[in-house]
Write a protein that holds these residues in place. Structure first.
Motif, PDB file in Angstrom:
ATOM      1  N   TYR A   1      -4.896  -7.710 -35.397  1.00 25.00           N
ATOM      2  CA  TYR A   1      -4.135  -6.494 -35.668  1.00 25.00           C
ATOM      3  C   TYR A   1      -4.720  -5.349 -34.847  1.00 25.00           C
ATOM      4  O   TYR A   1      -5.925  -5.115 -34.890  1.00 25.00           O
ATOM      5  N   PRO A   2      -3.881  -4.611 -34.124  1.00 20.67           N
ATOM      6  CA  PRO A   2      -4.408  -3.503 -33.325  1.00 20.67           C
ATOM      7  C   PRO A   2      -4.857  -2.335 -34.194  1.00 20.67           C
ATOM      8  O   PRO A   2      -4.383  -2.155 -35.316  1.00 20.67           O
ATOM      9  N   GLY A   3      -5.777  -1.553 -33.657  1.00 20.88           N
ATOM     10  CA  GLY A   3      -6.248  -0.369 -34.371  1.00 20.88           C
ATOM     11  C   GLY A   3      -7.149  -0.733 -35.531  1.00 20.88           C
ATOM     12  O   GLY A   3      -7.679  -1.844 -35.620  1.00 20.88           O
ATOM     13  N   ARG A   4      -7.318   0.213 -36.441  1.00 21.51           N
ATOM     14  CA  ARG A   4      -8.153  -0.006 -37.619  1.00 21.51           C
ATOM     15  C   ARG A   4      -7.329  -0.767 -38.653  1.00 21.51           C
ATOM     16  O   ARG A   4      -6.382  -0.229 -39.232  1.00 21.51           O
ATOM     17  N   SER A   5      -7.693  -2.007 -38.897  1.00 26.39           N
ATOM     18  CA  SER A   5      -7.014  -2.856 -39.869  1.00 26.39           C
ATOM     19  C   SER A   5      -8.010  -3.236 -40.946  1.00 26.39           C
ATOM     20  O   SER A   5      -9.148  -3.592 -40.641  1.00 26.39           O
ATOM     21  N   VAL A   6      -7.571  -3.179 -42.194  1.00 19.79           N
ATOM     22  CA  VAL A   6      -8.470  -3.383 -43.328  1.00 19.79           C
ATOM     23  C   VAL A   6      -7.875  -4.436 -44.255  1.00 19.79           C
ATOM     24  O   VAL A   6      -6.727  -4.296 -44.705  1.00 19.79           O
ATOM     25  N   TYR A   7      -8.657  -5.474 -44.558  1.00 10.96           N
ATOM     26  CA  TYR A   7      -8.231  -6.475 -45.538  1.00 10.96           C
ATOM     27  C   TYR A   7      -8.483  -5.882 -46.923  1.00 10.96           C
ATOM     28  O   TYR A   7      -9.546  -5.314 -47.196  1.00 10.96           O
ATOM     29  N   MET A   8      -7.491  -6.004 -47.820  1.00 12.44           N
ATOM     30  CA  MET A   8      -7.571  -5.380 -49.142  1.00 12.44           C
ATOM     31  C   MET A   8      -7.128  -6.361 -50.229  1.00 12.44           C
ATOM     32  O   MET A   8      -6.341  -7.272 -49.969  1.00 12.44           O
ATOM     33  N   ILE A   9      -7.624  -6.103 -51.434  1.00 11.29           N
ATOM     34  CA  ILE A   9      -7.296  -6.966 -52.581  1.00 11.29           C
ATOM     35  C   ILE A   9      -7.065  -6.102 -53.818  1.00 11.29           C
ATOM     36  O   ILE A   9      -7.638  -5.013 -53.951  1.00 11.29           O
ATOM     37  N   ARG A  10      -6.218  -6.600 -54.700  1.00  8.94           N
ATOM     38  CA  ARG A  10      -5.961  -5.965 -55.996  1.00  8.94           C
ATOM     39  C   ARG A  10      -5.869  -7.051 -57.045  1.00  8.94           C
ATOM     40  O   ARG A  10      -5.159  -8.036 -56.862  1.00  8.94           O
ATOM     41  N   ARG A  11      -6.550  -6.869 -58.146  1.00  9.15           N
ATOM     42  CA  ARG A  11      -6.434  -7.776 -59.280  1.00  9.15           C
ATOM     43  C   ARG A  11      -5.101  -7.499 -59.978  1.00  9.15           C
ATOM     44  O   ARG A  11      -4.711  -6.349 -60.130  1.00  9.15           O
ATOM     45  N   LEU A  12      -4.433  -8.558 -60.391  1.00  9.79           N
ATOM     46  CA  LEU A  12      -3.156  -8.406 -61.090  1.00  9.79           C
ATOM     47  C   LEU A  12      -3.334  -8.670 -62.578  1.00  9.79           C
ATOM     48  O   LEU A  12      -4.139  -9.507 -62.976  1.00  9.79           O
ATOM     49  N   ASP A  13      -2.564  -7.962 -63.349  1.00 10.30           N
ATOM     50  CA  ASP A  13      -2.556  -8.193 -64.793  1.00 10.30           C
ATOM     51  C   ASP A  13      -1.710  -9.428 -65.079  1.00 10.30           C
ATOM     52  O   ASP A  13      -0.656  -9.616 -64.474  1.00 10.30           O
TER      53      ASP A  13
END
Length: 172
Positions: free
Chosen positions: A158-170
């Motif tokens: 991915y070009p530029g600043r790319s950040v892998y992210m996570i969210r816990r689901l209810d």
């Protein structure tokens, strides 16, 4: 009279022209993915792609697939649907600039979470691009590292600043 209310529904092959138009309106050249790839992704994960309609047309879309936390799709890569998913990977969320401020992005994301929770998946993951980290943090996501060197290499596509992210689901 054209209705002013928005609604979310499953993405269909007939929506691909609208999806491509939204993508072109939202992304720089490095991020645009071709229609054939998007069609293959929809075929691979038909139950985890949605569109938001407003004013008589598709104004936003969200494409995702069942995955495993720590794993991601490289830019322009095929969806690798996990047989034993624990996460809903959100690959692409885009809202046409003319529909900005209508809340279509968050609405699509909440719809996706409900689907994921009903499926028993514990997380939602994504790659934040184009300075969207703040948006995703407001949705409850946090930056994390993908699993291992192969996944780090995928993130680097991915070009530029790319950040892998996570969210816990209810749970549902």
């Amino acid at each position: 009279m054209v209705p002013d209310t928005a609604f979310v529904r499953a993405m269909r092959a007939a929506d691909l022209d609208a999806v491509l138009a939204i993508q072109l309106a939202c992304y720089g050249a490095g991020f645009v993915e071709d229609g054939e790839l998007i069609a293959r992704r929809l075929a691979a994960a038909p139950h985890t792609g949605w569109v938001a309609e407003h004013g008589g047309g598709v104004r936003a879309y969200l494409a995702g697939y069942p995955s495993v936390a720590g794993k991601l799709t490289p830019l322009h890569g095929e969806f690798e649907v996990a047989a034993r998913a624990d996460s809903l990977y959100l690959h692409d969320l885009a809202v046409h600039p003319d529909a900005a401020g209508l809340g279509l992005g968050p609405r699509l994301v909440r719809h996706a979470w409900a689907h994921a929770a009903q499926a028993g998946w514990r997380h939602s993951t994504l790659v934040s691009v184009q300075s969207s980290v703040g948006f995703w943090e407001r949705q409850g996501y946090a930056a994390t590292q993908p699993d291992g060197a192969e996944q780090q290499a995928r993130l680097a596509t991915y070009p530029g600043r790319s950040v892998y992210m996570i969210r816990r689901l209810d749970p549902a």
